[in-house]
Design an enzyme around this catalytic site. Structure first.
Site, short mmCIF file in Angstrom:
data_model
loop_
_atom_site.label_atom_id
_atom_site.label_comp_id
_atom_site.label_asym_id
_atom_site.label_seq_id
_atom_site.Cartn_x
_atom_site.Cartn_y
_atom_site.Cartn_z
N CYS A 32 0.84 -1.21 0.00
CA CYS A 32 0.00 0.00 0.00
C CYS A 32 0.87 1.26 0.00
O CYS A 32 1.67 1.47 0.91
CB CYS A 32 -0.92 0.00 1.22
SG CYS A 32 -1.84 1.54 1.37
N ASN A 119 -13.79 9.18 -3.08
CA ASN A 119 -14.44 8.03 -3.70
C ASN A 119 -14.21 6.87 -2.75
O ASN A 119 -13.07 6.57 -2.39
CB ASN A 119 -13.79 7.70 -5.05
CG ASN A 119 -13.93 8.84 -6.03
OD1 ASN A 119 -14.91 9.59 -6.00
ND2 ASN A 119 -12.95 8.99 -6.91
N HIS A 132 -8.62 7.64 2.23
CA HIS A 132 -8.08 8.90 1.71
C HIS A 132 -9.11 9.58 0.84
O HIS A 132 -10.08 8.97 0.39
CB HIS A 132 -6.81 8.65 0.90
CG HIS A 132 -7.05 8.00 -0.44
ND1 HIS A 132 -7.39 6.67 -0.57
CD2 HIS A 132 -7.03 8.50 -1.69
CE1 HIS A 132 -7.54 6.37 -1.85
NE2 HIS A 132 -7.35 7.47 -2.56
ZN LIG Z 1 -2.38 1.43 3.62
#
Ligand SMILES: [Zn+2]
Ligand SMILES: [Zn+2]
Ligand SMILES: [Zn+2]
Length: 303
Positions: A32, A119, A132
Site C-alpha cells: 500500500c 471516492n 483517503h
Molecule cells: Zn495502507
C-alpha cells in the site's frame, strides 16, 4: 501531461490524463503506497513511520500547475480505518486541513474551483483501499458547481438556503441534525440514498467557518458515513463531494457536502444507463421519503 479539450456538443471541458492508465491498481496490503514507511521496509509515498494526516501532490494528476492541481489527502496511517471510524478529533482536524487547502489552492491564479472529494469502494472505481480523499483544483468552473451558481440566479437568492429551509419545514427527509449542519435526502434526489449535509448558516466556504462550525460539519459527515455502513451492515460505497464558493471570478456559494452512493439495495447497484446518460434524466424506483426513513434509523443505530 494532461490535456484539456472542449466538448462543443456538451459545452464542457474534458480532461485527458493519459499517464493515469499506469497508476497503482488495488495493490496488496503490504504494497500500500499510503501506509507509513516502516523502518527497514520499502519506502511508500509517505516517508515517515507514523502520521496523522498527510497531503501531497497526486503522482498521476488529472490537473497540475500552471493549469490546476491534484492532491491526495490521507486521513490516517491506519490502513483499515475509514472516514466514519476516525476519532472525532481526527475528523475535526481533517476539516482544518480541507480549509487550509481550499485557502491555498483557491488563492492561485490558475485555479477557479477547489473540489474536495472522496471516492469510497470499488463500486465507484477506488484503486487504493487506504482511507483517503482527493482535491482537484480546476482551471475553470466545472459544470456541476456551475449549475449551482445558475440555481442561485434562478431562485433569486441562495439555493442551498432555500432548499434547507424547505427540508426543515417538511422534515420527512431529514436524517440527522446538529447545531451547525443538517443532513437530508433531497426532495428530488437522483440517487436512492443520496444525502446532502448543509451548513445551517449561509457560509460560502470552509474559510468562513469557525471552530464550532467545522466540528459540527465533521460530526454530521461522520454520522452519515456511519449510518451508511449500518444501513446494510456492510462498507457502503459512495462519492462524497464538497461544494463551496468558486475561487475565480464568481465567489458566491453555500458550503455543503453531497453523498452519491451507487447502491439501491444491499447488493444491487444503481447503474446510470440510457435515460441517465443519453437524456440526462435520472429514473429511480424508491422515493426519497422512504430511503430517508431507512437512513434515519441507520444513523440512530450507528450513533
Ligand atoms: Zn495502507
Ligand atoms: Zn445560503
Ligand atoms: Zn452541491
Amino acid at each position: 501531461m494532461s490535456e484539456l479539450r472542449f466538448n462543443e456538443l456538451r459545452g464542457e471541458p474534458v480532461a485527458y490524463a493519459v499517464d493515469r492508465q499506469e497508476r497503482t491498481f488495488l495493490p496488496s496490503r503490504a504494497k500500500c503506497p499510503l501506509c507509513p514507511t516502516l523502518p527497514g521496509g520499502p519506502e511508500t509515498e509517505i516517508p515517515v513511520s507514523a502520521y496523522e494526516i498527510a497531503v501531497f501532490d497526486n503522482r498521476f494528476p488529472a490537473f497540475e500547475a500552471p493549469h490546476g492541481a491534484a492532491e491526495v489527502v490521507v486521513y490516517t496511517d491506519d490502513h483499515d480505518a475509514s472516514f466514519g471510524t476516525l476519532s472525532p478529533e481526527r475528523a475535526q482536524a481533517l476539516m482544518w486541513v480541507w480549509r487550509h487547502r481550499y485557502s491555498e489552492l483557491g488563492a492561485r491564479e490558475d485555479i477557479d474551483y477547489v473540489f474536495i472529494f472522496e471516492n469510497r469502494g470499488v463500486e465507484v472505481g477506488v484503486t487504493l483501499h487506504h482511507p483517503h480523499g482527493q482535491i482537484y483544483g480546476y482551471p475553470f468552473l466545472p459544470p456541476v458547481p456551475g449549475l449551482e451558481v445558475a440555481a442561485d440566479a434562478r431562485l433569486g437568492g441562495c439555493a442551498p438556503c432555500a432548499l434547507l429551509a424547505g427540508e426543515l419545514d417538511d422534515g420527512r427527509r431529514v436524517i440527522y441534525e446538529n447545531d451547525a449542519a443538517v443532513a437530508y435526502v433531497p426532495y428530488a434526489a437522483r440517487w436512492p440514498y443520496e444525502v446532502h449535509v448543509v451548513m445551517r448558516e449561509h457560509l460560502a466556504s470552509l474559510l468562513e467557518c469557525q471552530a464550532d462550525d467545522l466540528d459540527g460539519l465533521a460530526g454530521a459527515l461522520q454520522a452519515v458515513a456511519r449510518g451508511y455502513d449500518a444501513l446494510f451492515d456492510r462498507p457502503f460505497p459512495y462519492v462524497m463531494a464538497v461544494h463551496q464558493a468558486p475561487t475565480g471570478e464568481i465567489r458566491t456559494g453555500h458550503l455543503h457536502v453531497e453523498f452519491y452512493p451507487p447502491l439501491r439495495s444491499a447488493d444491487k447497484l444503481k447503474f446510470t444507463a440510457g435515460s441517465e446518460q443519453g437524456a440526462g434524466t435520472f429514473v429511480t424506483d424508491i422515493l426519497p421519503e422512504k430511503t430517508a426513513a431507512e437512513l434515519r434509523g441507520a444513523v440512530a443505530r450507528a450513533a
